[in-house]
Enzyme design. Structure first.
Site, PDB file in Angstrom:
ATOM      1  N   MET A   1       0.884  -1.092  -0.114  1.00  0.00           N
ATOM      2  CA  MET A   1       0.025   0.102  -0.266  1.00  0.00           C
ATOM      3  C   MET A   1       0.818   1.259   0.053  1.00  0.00           C
ATOM      4  O   MET A   1       1.998   1.322   0.667  1.00  0.00           O
ATOM      5  CB  MET A   1      -0.867   0.152   1.199  1.00  0.00           C
ATOM      6  CG  MET A   1      -2.093   1.044   1.332  1.00  0.00           C
ATOM      7  SD  MET A   1      -3.232   1.025  -0.259  1.00  0.00           S
ATOM      8  CE  MET A   1      -4.655   0.350   0.802  1.00  0.00           C
ATOM      9  N   CYS A   2       0.307   2.192  -0.669  1.00  0.00           N
ATOM     10  CA  CYS A   2       1.160   3.685  -0.625  1.00  0.00           C
ATOM     11  C   CYS A   2       1.121   4.403   0.709  1.00  0.00           C
ATOM     12  O   CYS A   2       0.180   4.270   1.454  1.00  0.00           O
ATOM     13  CB  CYS A   2       0.508   4.208  -1.917  1.00  0.00           C
ATOM     14  SG  CYS A   2       0.352   3.385  -3.301  1.00  0.00           S
ATOM     15  N   GLU A   3       2.110   5.159   0.644  1.00  0.00           N
ATOM     16  CA  GLU A   3       2.044   6.101   1.855  1.00  0.00           C
ATOM     17  C   GLU A   3       1.687   7.414   1.280  1.00  0.00           C
ATOM     18  O   GLU A   3       2.241   8.110   0.487  1.00  0.00           O
ATOM     19  CB  GLU A   3       3.236   6.058   2.577  1.00  0.00           C
ATOM     20  CG  GLU A   3       3.654   4.641   3.075  1.00  0.00           C
ATOM     21  CD  GLU A   3       2.832   3.979   3.899  1.00  0.00           C
ATOM     22  OE1 GLU A   3       2.317   4.785   4.847  1.00  0.00           O
ATOM     23  OE2 GLU A   3       2.588   2.885   3.667  1.00  0.00           O
TER      24      GLU A   3
ATOM     25  N   ARG B   1      -4.157   7.282  -1.769  1.00  0.00           N
ATOM     26  CA  ARG B   1      -3.604   6.015  -0.976  1.00  0.00           C
ATOM     27  C   ARG B   1      -5.099   5.172  -1.251  1.00  0.00           C
ATOM     28  O   ARG B   1      -5.838   5.487  -0.552  1.00  0.00           O
ATOM     29  CB  ARG B   1      -3.222   6.098   0.301  1.00  0.00           C
ATOM     30  CG  ARG B   1      -2.774   4.893   0.861  1.00  0.00           C
ATOM     31  CD  ARG B   1      -2.086   5.334   2.159  1.00  0.00           C
ATOM     32  NE  ARG B   1      -1.701   3.853   2.817  1.00  0.00           N
ATOM     33  CZ  ARG B   1      -2.115   3.072   3.707  1.00  0.00           C
ATOM     34  NH1 ARG B   1      -3.381   3.500   4.247  1.00  0.00           N
ATOM     35  NH2 ARG B   1      -1.460   2.079   4.196  1.00  0.00           N
TER      36      ARG B   1
END
Lengths: 254, 254
Positions: free
Chosen positions: B1-3, B109
């Site tokens: 997952m992106c931050e 996100r």
């Protein structure tokens, strides 16, 4: 006066910039510029690095001078502020907008005094973020580009001719697929074929060094001031429009 | 997952980024990311630095970690590619468009699987350059923003709620005047008042260091993963929209 530089290459190459050399060629030292910017295309998108300060004082320009970023289409600009406009990021070339899923990048050397008030150069949906007449002229051109749907040199030329009649219009722009250069005063073209280059060859073109590619390379350079002493630099007559793709001139309209 | 990370500050401050720390907080090392990007506003325009590669391998990220760039509004993103999409510059957040003379910056996100085919999320004049559902959702939001003329949180919220119903919608966006953060899952807020700081004070907020300002400073931080161990990080309930200006939360819509 500002300095323009652009490159189209067949093979994406590691490009390194030395703004000090650009500035000196333009008759002023790196200390006497008000901003600099580079757009390096990577596919249809581009890295856009700009600073509203002399390249000599910019850590970002030092980073660019020390590192090689890979690209086959580059547009660069050094700004000397005119007309009392503020030295700000928003007034620093190149400018960019997205049209129909393409990134359009634009830089200009010259001026169009009073263009903001001229009804012949009205704007569409694209509006300037800064105060320069350059960005205003870009937004005006975008109206036509959006109308046509794509960046098309034939369609663009009458608009560029009208800008030239209105001021000084040395312009480079690109959609990542083609490099378009329009000459008013002091625009120069260099075509170079580099056969059988190896990965380790470094090509120095006076302020721009490139290398890190294998095979036959084709390069087209556009510059307001020739970057080297080679006689091969052609001065483009006013009103000339050059289209380069993959390092080769594919169209030349007069 | 992106931050995701974003900051609004009263006084423009020298910001320094350490993407390694961001990545570790997000449960993966800097080696295991597919791209990173930072937008640093400077007035109404912004510097946008992005690379489609792990920050650990990026000379540009090293440059950012070594230098302080002054800004009072920052949006940052670390990408972990999903859905088999290419790792490319065009797929790297943050994304940006100009609307009515304002630079609008967006990072996301989450995901909106199949949104490209959903007639409820149609596009206007803004079209994606890359292939991410994030950029597509941004272009969809821009249709509403253009319709209203400006970035307005009240107007935007129903559109963001609809996106949340459609997927996972942790979103930050800005026009340089205000920072808007919309929470779905895992969005956190930290408000901090720093009284009478001196030019030499360095404030370490876990991956972001800032300093170089005098006087009373106010800061609002938004992060998908809290950057420090302070208890003051508030987890935002899903559907919450926060508007920050000059380092202070000025609106909180639920």
């Amino acid at each position: 006066m500002c300095e323009l530089f652009a490159m189209s290459a067949l093979i994406p190459t590691r490009v390194r910039f030395s703004f000090g050399i650009f500035s000196r060629r333009g008759g002023h030292t790196g200390d006497h510029t008000d901003g600099w910017g580079v757009a390096l295309f990577d596919g249809l998108d581009c890295r856009l690095l700009r600073e509203p300060m002399p390249a000599a004082e910019s850590s970002c320009a030092k980073y660019l001078a020390a590192h090689h970023i890979r690209s086959n289409l580059v547009i660069s600009h050094i700004r000397k502020a005119t007309g009392g406009l503020p030295i700000s990021l928003a007034n620093t070339h190149p400018f960019e907008r997205e049209v129909n899923g393409s990134r359009i990048v634009f830089a200009h050397r010259g001026q169009f005094a009073g263009i903001h008030e001229d009804p012949a150069f009205s704007l569409g949906i694209d509006r300037p973020i800064g105060q320069t007449d350059s960005e205003y002229a870009f937004c005006h051109l975008l109206r036509g580009i959006r109308h046509g749907g794509v960046l098309d040199a034939q369609r663009l030329k009458p608009q560029l001719d009208a800008l030239r009649a209105r001021g000084v219009a040395n312009i480079v722009l690109s959609d990542g697929r083609q490099l378009i250069a329009y000459a008013d005063k002091d625009m120069h073209l260099l075509r170079r074929h580099c056969p059988r280059v190896s990965e380790d060859d470094i090509h120095d073109l006076g302020g721009v060094t490139f290398g890190g590619f294998c095979g036959d390379q084709d390069v087209v350079l556009i510059a307001s001031v020739p970057l080297t002493d080679e006689a091969a630099w052609e001065e483009l007559p006013p009103g000339t429009l050059v289209v380069a793709k993959h390092g080769v001139v594919v169209e030349l309209l007069r």
